[in-house]
Design a protein around this motif. Structure first.
Motif, PDB file in Angstrom:
ATOM      1  N   UNK A   1      31.824  48.643  36.993  1.00  9.78           N
ATOM      2  CA  UNK A   1      33.631  48.989  36.189  1.00  9.78           C
ATOM      3  C   UNK A   1      34.619  48.750  36.949  1.00  9.78           C
ATOM      4  N   UNK A   2      35.463  48.138  36.726  1.00  4.87           N
ATOM      5  CA  UNK A   2      36.999  48.150  37.275  1.00  4.87           C
ATOM      6  C   UNK A   2      37.546  48.440  35.395  1.00  4.87           C
ATOM      7  N   UNK A   3      38.225  49.821  35.617  1.00  8.46           N
ATOM      8  CA  UNK A   3      38.943  50.627  34.466  1.00  8.46           C
ATOM      9  C   UNK A   3      40.159  50.185  34.937  1.00  8.46           C
ATOM     10  N   UNK A   4      41.361  49.166  33.804  1.00  5.07           N
ATOM     11  CA  UNK A   4      42.298  49.371  33.787  1.00  5.07           C
ATOM     12  C   UNK A   4      42.333  47.827  34.952  1.00  5.07           C
ATOM     13  N   UNK A   5      41.304  46.724  34.421  1.00  2.00           N
ATOM     14  CA  UNK A   5      41.271  45.224  35.714  1.00  2.00           C
ATOM     15  C   UNK A   5      42.934  44.805  35.901  1.00  2.00           C
ATOM     16  N   UNK A   6      43.378  44.783  34.783  1.00  2.00           N
ATOM     17  CA  UNK A   6      44.853  43.834  34.705  1.00  2.00           C
ATOM     18  C   UNK A   6      44.720  42.745  34.775  1.00  2.00           C
ATOM     19  N   UNK A   7      45.001  41.972  35.819  1.00  2.00           N
ATOM     20  CA  UNK A   7      45.268  40.225  35.268  1.00  2.00           C
ATOM     21  C   UNK A   7      43.882  39.945  35.738  1.00  2.00           C
ATOM     22  N   UNK A   8      43.296  40.393  36.410  1.00  2.00           N
ATOM     23  CA  UNK A   8      41.221  40.073  36.683  1.00  2.00           C
ATOM     24  C   UNK A   8      41.194  40.030  38.568  1.00  2.00           C
ATOM     25  N   UNK A   9      42.382  39.843  38.868  1.00  2.00           N
ATOM     26  CA  UNK A   9      42.175  39.256  40.759  1.00  2.00           C
ATOM     27  C   UNK A   9      41.503  39.730  40.922  1.00  2.00           C
ATOM     28  N   UNK A  10      40.964  40.954  41.021  1.00  2.00           N
ATOM     29  CA  UNK A  10      40.472  42.186  42.091  1.00  2.00           C
ATOM     30  C   UNK A  10      38.917  41.981  41.454  1.00  2.00           C
TER      31      UNK A  10
ATOM     32  N   UNK B   1      31.938  44.704  34.788  1.00  2.00           N
ATOM     33  CA  UNK B   1      32.958  44.858  33.541  1.00  2.00           C
ATOM     34  C   UNK B   1      34.377  44.900  34.159  1.00  2.00           C
ATOM     35  N   UNK B   2      35.805  44.404  34.110  1.00  5.08           N
ATOM     36  CA  UNK B   2      36.786  44.586  33.825  1.00  5.08           C
ATOM     37  C   UNK B   2      37.568  45.309  32.303  1.00  5.08           C
ATOM     38  N   UNK B   3      38.021  45.734  32.594  1.00  3.47           N
ATOM     39  CA  UNK B   3      38.204  46.726  31.281  1.00  3.47           C
ATOM     40  C   UNK B   3      40.075  46.691  31.085  1.00  3.47           C
ATOM     41  N   UNK B   4      40.652  46.650  30.142  1.00  4.96           N
ATOM     42  CA  UNK B   4      42.216  46.761  30.617  1.00  4.96           C
ATOM     43  C   UNK B   4      42.346  47.286  28.687  1.00  4.96           C
ATOM     44  N   UNK B   5      43.589  47.604  28.054  1.00  8.40           N
ATOM     45  CA  UNK B   5      43.894  47.688  27.168  1.00  8.40           C
ATOM     46  C   UNK B   5      44.654  46.960  26.310  1.00  8.40           C
TER      47      UNK B   5
ATOM     48  N   UNK C   1      44.558  36.689  29.632  1.00  7.54           N
ATOM     49  CA  UNK C   1      45.131  35.723  30.881  1.00  7.54           C
ATOM     50  C   UNK C   1      43.898  35.638  32.553  1.00  7.54           C
ATOM     51  N   UNK C   2      43.448  36.988  31.739  1.00  7.17           N
ATOM     52  CA  UNK C   2      42.256  36.965  32.886  1.00  7.17           C
ATOM     53  C   UNK C   2      40.566  36.297  32.624  1.00  7.17           C
ATOM     54  N   UNK C   3      40.753  36.195  31.810  1.00  4.95           N
ATOM     55  CA  UNK C   3      38.931  34.959  31.006  1.00  4.95           C
ATOM     56  C   UNK C   3      39.891  33.988  31.915  1.00  4.95           C
ATOM     57  N   UNK C   4      40.951  33.013  31.598  1.00  4.57           N
ATOM     58  CA  UNK C   4      41.821  31.679  31.887  1.00  4.57           C
ATOM     59  C   UNK C   4      41.341  31.894  33.728  1.00  4.57           C
ATOM     60  N   UNK C   5      42.287  32.789  34.250  1.00  3.02           N
ATOM     61  CA  UNK C   5      42.881  32.595  35.592  1.00  3.02           C
ATOM     62  C   UNK C   5      41.368  32.942  36.533  1.00  3.02           C
ATOM     63  N   UNK C   6      40.514  34.057  36.044  1.00  2.00           N
ATOM     64  CA  UNK C   6      39.957  34.953  37.127  1.00  2.00           C
ATOM     65  C   UNK C   6      39.006  34.730  36.274  1.00  2.00           C
TER      66      UNK C   6
END
Length: 200
Positions: free
Chosen positions: A27-36, A52-56, A63-68
């Protein structure tokens, strides 16, 4: 995302620092744009079963789903303090929380949430900038408060961790504390006891 962005380099360095501890369901909580998430999924592809990347923020997740996008990564919109989040997401072998705790209204509830989602024997890697302390104003507009180094270190005493290692980040390097050196960011690596009961 410019390579000269010092803050970005510090964020990327935290993911590199955490990689040796990352395995299983992550789990990456508050994953932001997803690059990590994308970086970890590529670098630890043999060790990671799902990430699993989670952001509010819904736009950030879109964006994360498209770019990363990555076959092992799933991005989900969610609030870290939502009491239903642990039941919704399940348990994880590794939890990453970088520069998140200073953004939430109640850091202790946030820690409870992470602990509930961490499997017995699992590893939490969490970072936070230091500041004036819990409940004190900060110059950062999006920070609720910034813990002192002492408050950061005491966060983990409430839980059944077998081992807690505290490091301090200086730029892109991580070290144990040295006398006379002022640190601005703390990183904790916490291993949950294997025999801990799941419902704390």
């Amino acid at each position: 995302m410019k390579p000269t962005n010092g803050m970005l380099l510090e964020h990327i360095a935290r993911y590199y620092f955490a990689e040796p501890y990352i395995q299983g369901r992550v789990l990456d909580i508050a994953c932001g744009s997803g690059y990590g998430c994308h970086m970890v999924a590529k670098d630890r592809k043999r060790e990671v079963t799902e990430l699993v990347g989670v952001d509010n923020d819904p736009e950030t997740i879109a964006y994360a789903n498209v770019e990363y996008n990555h076959q092992k990564v799933k991005y989900i919109q969610g609030d870290a303090l939502d009491p239903e989040l642990p039941e919704r997401l399940g348990l994880f072998d590794t939890i990453l929380s970088f520069e998140t705790i200073e953004h939430v209204a109640d850091d202790l509830v946030f820690m409870d949430q992470l602990y509930r989602m961490l499997k017995p024997g699992g590893t939490l890697v969490l970072s936070s900038p230091f500041g004036r302390g819990r409940g004190m104003q900060t110059s950062e507009p999006f920070h609720v408060h910034q813990l002192t180094a002492e408050e950061f270190e005491s966060l983990f005493a409430r839980y059944a961790f077998d081992d807690v290692e505290i490091y301090y980040q200086r730029g892109v390097t991580f070290e144990k504390p040295r006398d006379g050196v002022r640190y601005f960011i703390g990183v904790a690596v916490c291993r949950k006891r294997k025999d801990e009961v799941l419902d704390r």
